[in-house]
Every structure is written in structure tokens, then in C-alpha cells.
Design an enzyme around this catalytic site. Structure first.
Site, short mmCIF file in Angstrom:
data_model
loop_
_atom_site.label_atom_id
_atom_site.label_comp_id
_atom_site.label_asym_id
_atom_site.label_seq_id
_atom_site.Cartn_x
_atom_site.Cartn_y
_atom_site.Cartn_z
CG HIS A 126 -6.70 42.46 0.29
ND1 HIS A 126 -6.38 42.59 -1.04
CD2 HIS A 126 -5.55 42.67 0.98
CE1 HIS A 126 -5.09 42.90 -1.14
NE2 HIS A 126 -4.56 42.95 0.06
N GLY A 135 8.14 17.14 -1.38
CA GLY A 135 7.28 16.99 -0.20
C GLY A 135 5.96 16.28 -0.45
CB THR A 136 4.16 15.12 -3.40
OG1 THR A 136 5.31 14.82 -4.16
CG2 THR A 136 3.68 16.50 -3.76
N GLY A 137 5.68 13.09 -1.07
CA GLY A 137 5.72 11.72 -0.57
C GLY A 137 6.38 10.73 -1.51
CE LYS A 138 9.74 13.64 -5.62
NZ LYS A 138 9.10 14.74 -4.90
CB THR A 139 11.49 9.84 -0.02
OG1 THR A 139 12.12 10.81 -0.85
CG2 THR A 139 12.55 9.01 0.66
CD GLU A 147 -4.35 42.65 5.05
OE1 GLU A 147 -5.02 41.87 4.34
OE2 GLU A 147 -3.14 42.86 4.85
P1 ADP Z 1 9.48 13.89 -1.31
O1 ADP Z 1 10.43 12.77 -1.35
O2 ADP Z 1 8.38 13.79 -2.34
O3 ADP Z 1 10.11 15.24 -1.35
P2 ADP Z 1 8.91 12.81 1.26
O4 ADP Z 1 8.47 11.46 0.85
O5 ADP Z 1 10.29 12.93 1.77
O6 ADP Z 1 8.70 13.85 0.07
O7 ADP Z 1 7.87 13.38 2.31
C1 ADP Z 1 8.27 14.08 3.45
C2 ADP Z 1 7.32 13.81 4.59
O8 ADP Z 1 6.04 14.37 4.33
C3 ADP Z 1 7.06 12.35 4.81
O9 ADP Z 1 7.99 11.81 5.67
C4 ADP Z 1 5.67 12.32 5.41
O10 ADP Z 1 5.72 12.53 6.80
C5 ADP Z 1 5.02 13.53 4.79
N1 ADP Z 1 4.20 13.14 3.63
C6 ADP Z 1 4.41 13.55 2.35
N2 ADP Z 1 3.48 13.05 1.53
C7 ADP Z 1 2.67 12.28 2.29
C8 ADP Z 1 1.52 11.48 2.02
N3 ADP Z 1 1.02 11.39 0.78
N4 ADP Z 1 0.93 10.83 3.04
C9 ADP Z 1 1.43 10.94 4.29
N5 ADP Z 1 2.51 11.65 4.60
C10 ADP Z 1 3.14 12.34 3.64
ZN ZN Z 2 -2.54 43.12 0.56
MG MG Z 3 12.47 12.84 -1.34
#
Ligand code: ADP
Ligand code: ZN
Ligand code: MG
Length: 627
Positions: free
Chosen positions: A445, A223-227, A442
Site C-alpha cells: 500500500h 455527532g455533528t453537534g445538532k443537539t 502494508e
Molecule cells: P448530534 O445531536 O448531531 O448527533 P451532539 O450534539 O449530541 O450530536 O454531539 C455530541 C457531542 O459531540 C457533543 O456533546 C460535543 O461534545 C461533541 N461535538 C459535536 N459537534 C461539536 C462541535 N461542532 N463543537 C464542539 N463539540 C462538538
Molecule cells: Zn490492505
Molecule cells: Mg442528537
């Protein structure tokens, strides 16, 4: 392995030249069979008779009608007996030049006709019985194969299929992604810019004698934006983008994956300059060693990939990008120089990065002036781009649900909580007893946090249950992004985590299951302090554990003997017990505040940080006896 790759580099629009004959042959065979069957059926109820016999039939009034063709007569007999239309036999005989026939038939009261000549030219007949069925079957076959390959290859629309490899070609316009869309990954973008530049002007690099990188591996948590980054590279370079998921190669049958790899590279080389993107490469690139059971298919696929990467000429401008979140499982052969020797780390975004990602995703969302994205970014430490994108969308959905036409800051905060803890469950009825128990927990905490010096300020306390299991929670928010944690900070954090249970214990003299998550987190921090951060006097700086899947929040693996491990457990136990005592003492000294704030919370169900601090400050803070 050395492969001849000097095939004619024709760039035709046809999907795949190898696939074509198969369709044609199949469609031809089906058309042929259908034509034969039709002619067999139509012949089976035809019977040839003599002309004289025909004349006798006419005389005997056995004939219903006659169709006169230039070369034959088709005779329909009168159906006097068992007249089922299917059983009805037609007779035919050659046409003699017998001019009186018409008169004779007329007199015998026989219907006769001759078809209008040449309505059906042989060409039309041919088209009707051959071309059209052929075209239909060809299209059916084509459609079937496409839907099959889509199922295997996955992905959405807007791209053209590349036959057997199931790779999809993104033409630059359809990715529509550029570096602007990827926020907060400046270092990663910086290293990829070189690749873009290379794809633009390969000569600049080859002139000076530089060898170009063949491949780069994008590494980072999900989910960091590799794809997204890979697509952005293709978008920026304006080159075709062959994208394929690692799992798309491997099938049940040995050899399929290898042939797909071969096919993919062959296709890509024809389209050079271009980018090949292999997503989730760990599906094929897993290390071969220590794999006793063996997986022939995967191994063959990997070997083919290795061979192809060596085989192709990078000066033509083919760059291979791959993404993974488990770089440590990849085969060493894949990572050696000349293959994926470049590693681009796509890590979780920092504060600025998160703010920028939020900005990118809220570009098309109407927000009012209360929105402060920096604050949201502060509250979302550890969130990745995909989470943030999701949060912005959740906020917009909430605004619509509330009947508003702009998104407000509280929508965003609520969305953050929804993503972290699930949706509010307002309809869950808690007993009064449970409710006050959760409230004291809570506030325990929150107080422990407020009464210590190195903790994060309290942002919000709530006892509205959430769908993901929390009956209530205390949200803390840092004033600024922290990259390092000191030992004191960690210890104070453990105290905060344990203070929930301490409050239950002190006030109700009763302990509940509600603290399980706190305990888990506190224990994990304490254990890491001992085994990884070198923060215990007993063991000093010996690394006793290491994290296996760094990018997937992997489990720690033990690097020490059983004996030491037992001692580690004791050490962890000490830290936890001491912290628990500390939490109890802290609260004992502030029972008034605990009581007051808790009853306020029971009444209001949710209080914000400033409200909490106001009540706390109005009560004189007693310093705990021995902290
Ligand atoms: P990964 O391949 O690293 O698991 P994805 O590239 O598929 O993650 O990211 C999933 C979605 O999250 C993207 O389509 C985008 O909408 C959002 N996203 C993730 N990283 C970014 C980023 N750095 N900037 C903007 N959007 C992002
Ligand atoms: Zn707690
Ligand atoms: Mg991916």
C-alpha cells in the site's frame, strides 16, 4: 383543528396541575383504608360488657388490670388458660361515677391506671393518623411517577420535569452551553443567530410586519453537534428550553403521543418566549405515504404536531427546533412553509472546523508544546465533532495511563488510531509467516502511494494488530484538505488499495483474506465513479445510482434497468482489474524497495512516514515499465 388556548397563564412552580388531584386522591384513599383497618383490628378483640359483670369479675379476681378513661374502662382479664397475647380479649364498659371503685380495685389487687389527660390533643392525633400517612404516600407517589417519567424521557439531572409531556425544561443556567462551545459550524450558527435575536426582541421583527419563523430543522450526520447547537441557542437566548426526543412521544397506546404534544405546547406557550426542541424528529415525522401497515399512534402524534404548529402564535416567541439525520423520510407536511421551513445544515466539519472543535475540547486539558492540533485535524478527515471530542479524551486517558501529566502529540495520534481502528492488541501473537505477510501487504500500500503522484503521503505503517480487526495498516495523511477528487486521484486511490493484495501475490505467490476491506473500498470507489460521478466513457453522465440516507452513509439505490446494471458491474470489474495490474507492475518494478522496507517493518513493527521515505529515497527508484 382550532384549539382554545386562552387558559389562565398562571406561572406556578407546581409540576403539573392536572396530575395533582390524582396523587391526592390516591394518598387519601390509602390513608383512609389504613385508618379503617387499624380501628377494625383494635375493635375486633374488644368486647363490651355490663358494669355489673365487670364488678363480678373484680370480685372473682378475674381481672389483671384496668385502664380508666373518662368515658370508659378498658379491662384486661387474667390470662389463666390459653394465654396467647393475640387471642387475649379486652373488655370495656362505660364509666359510672362510682367513687369507691379505686379502693375496690386496690383491695382486689388489680393494677389500674388512667392515661395522662390530653397528651394527645385532637390536632396531634389528626396529624399522626391522617396528615403524616398522607404526606408519606403523596411523596411516594410523586417519587414513583418521577422515576417512571425519567425512565421514559431519559436525560440527566439538573432540570425540572414538565409532567405528562416528559419534556424537560432547561433553564438557561443549566444548559450552560453557548455558541462558543460549538465549533466549526459557522453557517449553522449564523442562521440560528437570527432566532436568538428574535427571542430577545420579538417586537423588532413584528413592528416591521415580518412573520417570524416558527421552526428550524437541524439536519446533519450523527455527532455533528445538532443537539449541542439547539442547547446553545437556548443558552444564548436565555430562554427556557423544552427538549424532547421524538421517540419520547410515541408509546404503545394510541393517543398518548398526541396528548403529550398538546401538553408540551400548552406548557411552552405559558413560558414564552421559549424554545421547544424535538430531537430525532424522524421518529414521529416519518412520511405517512407508502406505509401500508400504518401506525395509528405515530400518525396521530404527527397530526397533532402539525395542528399545534399551525395553531400557535409565533409572535409570542415560541420557536421550535428539531433535529434529524434523515430529512428525506420526513413527511412533506412538516416541511412546508409555516412549519419547519428553515433547514440548517449541520455538516461534517472541514479542516478548520475540526481544528476548532479540537481546541474547544482541549481547553481544559493540559498539553505540552509538541501538540499540533492542525496536524490532528488533517489526519481526521471525515470525523465529526463527537469523534473529535472522544479522541481528545482518549489522548488524555492515554497520557494518564503512561504516567505523564501532560498530553503529547503522540497521545493524540494514538487516540486517532484508537477511534479509527481500535486499540492496539500487543498480546496477539502472529506467526512469523503471518507477520511478514502483513508487512509486505502494508508496504505494498505504502509504496503504491509513494510511487504515484496524486496520492496522499504515507504517515505511518504498522503491523501491530488492532482490536477492530486490522492486523496492520497504513495511515495516509493529506497535506491539505481536499473538497474535490479528480478521476485520476480516484484511480490512483484504487491502485493503492489493491497494492496490498498485489504485494502478497508477487512475493508469496499466495493470496489471503487480509485484503477484504481493501477490496470492498476499491470496489465502492469504482462503482461510484461509474454510477454517480459520470467518470466512465461507456455511460457518460447518466446518474445510475443515488444515495438514500445521505447523512447516515446510506446505501446507494439503483436507478437503472437490470440490463444496464449488469453492464455497470462489468465496467466496475474492468476498472478494478486494470488497477490491479497497474499495482502489480508498480511493485514489480520496485521489488528491492518492497523487500527492504518490509524487513525493516517486520523488525520495528511500526515505522513513520519520514523513515519510510528515507529508505525509499536511498534506493534508486526505478520507473515502472508501463504506467
Ligand atoms: P448530534 O445531536 O448531531 O448527533 P451532539 O450534539 O449530541 O450530536 O454531539 C455530541 C457531542 O459531540 C457533543 O456533546 C460535543 O461534545 C461533541 N461535538 C459535536 N459537534 C461539536 C462541535 N461542532 N463543537 C464542539 N463539540 C462538538
Ligand atoms: Zn490492505
Ligand atoms: Mg442528537
Amino acid at each position: 383543528m382550532f384549539q382554545n388556548r386562552k387558559e389562565s397563564p398562571k406561572k406556578n412552580g407546581l409540576p403539573n396541575k392536572k396530575e395533582l388531584p390524582k396523587y391526592i386522591i390516591a394518598a387519601l384513599i390509602i390513608t383512609l383504608v389504613i385508618n379503617i383497618v387499624i380501628s377494625l383490628i383494635s375493635q375486633s378483640n374488644h368486647k363490651q360488657i355490663d358494669y355489673s359483670e365487670f364488678l363480678t369479675m373484680v370480685n372473682n379476681k378475674q381481672v389483671e388490670s384496668v385502664e380508666i378513661y373518662s368515658d370508659k374502662l378498658v379491662i384486661t382479664p387474667k390470662s389463666d388458660e390459653d394465654a396467647s397475647a393475640i387471642n387475649k380479649k379486652l373488655y370495656y364498659t362505660g364509666n359510672l361515677d362510682y367513687p369507691q371503685l379505686v379502693d375496690k380495685l386496690y383491695n382486689a389487687d388489680v393494677k389500674f391506671t388512667t392515661p395522662v389527660k390530653n397528651t394527645q390533643s385532637p390536632i396531634i392525633g389528626f396529624i399522626l393518623s391522617w396528615i403524616i400517612p398522607f404526606a408519606i404516600f403523596y411523596m411516594l407517589g410523586n417519587w414513583f411517577m418521577k422515576s417512571l417519567s425519567n425512565k421514559i424521557g431519559g436525560g440527566g439531572g439538573g432540570f425540572m420535569s414538565v409532567g405528562k409531556s416528559n419534556a424537560k425544561v432547561y433553564v438557561e443556567k443549566t444548559t450552560g452551553v453557548s455558541f462558543k462551545d460549538v465549533a466549526g459550524q459557522e453557517e449553522a450558527k449564523e442562521s440560528l443567530k437570527e432566532i436568538v435575536d428574535f427571542l430577545h426582541k420579538p417586537e423588532r421583527y413584528t413592528k416591521i410586519g415580518a412573520k417570524l419563523p416558527k421552526g428550524a430543522l437541524l439536519v446533519g450526520p450523527p455527532g455533528t453537534g445538532k443537539t449541542l447547537l439547539a442547547k446553545a441557542v437556548a443558552g444564548e437566548a436565555k430562554v427556557p428550553f423544552f427538549s424532547l426526543s421524538g421517540s419520547g412521544f410515541v408509546e404503545m397506546f394510541v393517543g398518548v403521543g398526541a396528548s403529550r404534544v398538546r401538553d408540551l405546547f400548552a406548557q411552552a406557550e405559558k413560558q414564552a418566549p421559549c424554545i421547544i426542541f424535538i430531537d430525532e424528529i424522524d421518529a414521529i415525522g416519518k412520511s405517512r405515504e407508502g406505509n401500508i401497515s400504518g401506525n395509528d399512534e405515530r400518525e396521530q402524534t404527527l397530526n397533532q404536531l402539525l395542528a399545534e404548529m399551525d395553531g400557535f402564535d409565533s409572535s409570542k416567541g415560541v420557536v421550535i427546533l428539531a433535529a434529524t439525520n434523515r430529512p428525506e423520510v420526513l413527511d412533506k407536511a412538516l416541511l412546508r412553509p409555516g412549519r419547519f421551513d428553515r433547514r440548517v445544515i449541520v455538516d461534517k466539519p472541514d479542516l478548520k472546523g475540526r481544528e476548532n472543535i479540537l481546541k474547544v475540547h482541549s481547553k481544559n486539558i493540559i498539553m505540552d508544546e509538541s501538540v499540533n492540533l492542525k496536524e490532528i485535524a488533517l489526519a481526521t478527515a471525515g470525523a465529526v465533532g463527537a469523534d473529535l471530542a472522544n479522541m481528545v479524551n482518549e489522548a488524555a486517558l492515554r497520557a494518564v495511563r503512561m504516567g505523564r501529566d501532560t498530553v503529547r502529540q503522540d497521545d493524540l495520534f494514538e487516540a486517532v488510531e484508537t477511534v479509527i481502528a481500535g486499540k492496539e492488541k500487543k498480546d496477539r501473537v502472529m506467526t512469523e509467516n503471518e507477520k511478514s505477510l502483513v508487512a509486505f501487504h502494508e508496504v505494498g500500500h505504502a509504496l503504491a502511494s509513494a510511487l504515484q503522484k496524486k496520492t496522499q503521503p504515507v504517515h505511518k505503517i504498522t503491523i501491530v494488530p488492532r482490536t477492530m480487526g486490522a492486523l496492520g495498516y497504513t495511515m495516509q495523511m493529506p497535506e491539505e484538505e481536499k473538497y474535490l477528487m479528480s478521476k485520476d486521484e480516484l484511480l490512483e486511490q484504487i491502485v493503492v488499495l489493491l497494492a496490498g493484495r498485489a504485494a502478497e501475490d508477487l512475493v508469496f505467490n499466495e493470496i489471503t483474506t487480509g485484503a477484504s476491506n481493501d477490496i470492498e473500498r476499491a470496489t465502492s470507489i469504482a462503482r461510484q465513479m461509474v454510477t454517480m460521478y459520470g467518470m466512465s466513457e461507456k455511460f457518460g453522465m447518466i446518474g445510475l445510482e443515488s444515495i438514500q440516507n445521505r447523512y447516515l452513509d446510506g446505501r446507494p439505490v439503483r436507478n437503472c434497468s437490470d440490463e444496464i446494471s449488469a453492464e455497470v458491474d462489468r465496467e466496475v470489474m474492468n476498472i478494478i482489474n486494470e488497477s490491479y495490474e497497474k499495482a502489480k507492475n508498480l511493485l514489480k518494478a520496485n521489488m528491492e524497495a518492497l523487500g527492504k522496507i518490509s524487513s525493516h517493518l517486520i523488525f520495528k513493527e511500526t515505522i513513520m512516514g519520514d523513515e519510510f521515505m528515507k529508505i525509499l529515497n536511498s534506493i534508486q527508484i526505478d520507473e515502472p515499465v508501463n504506467v
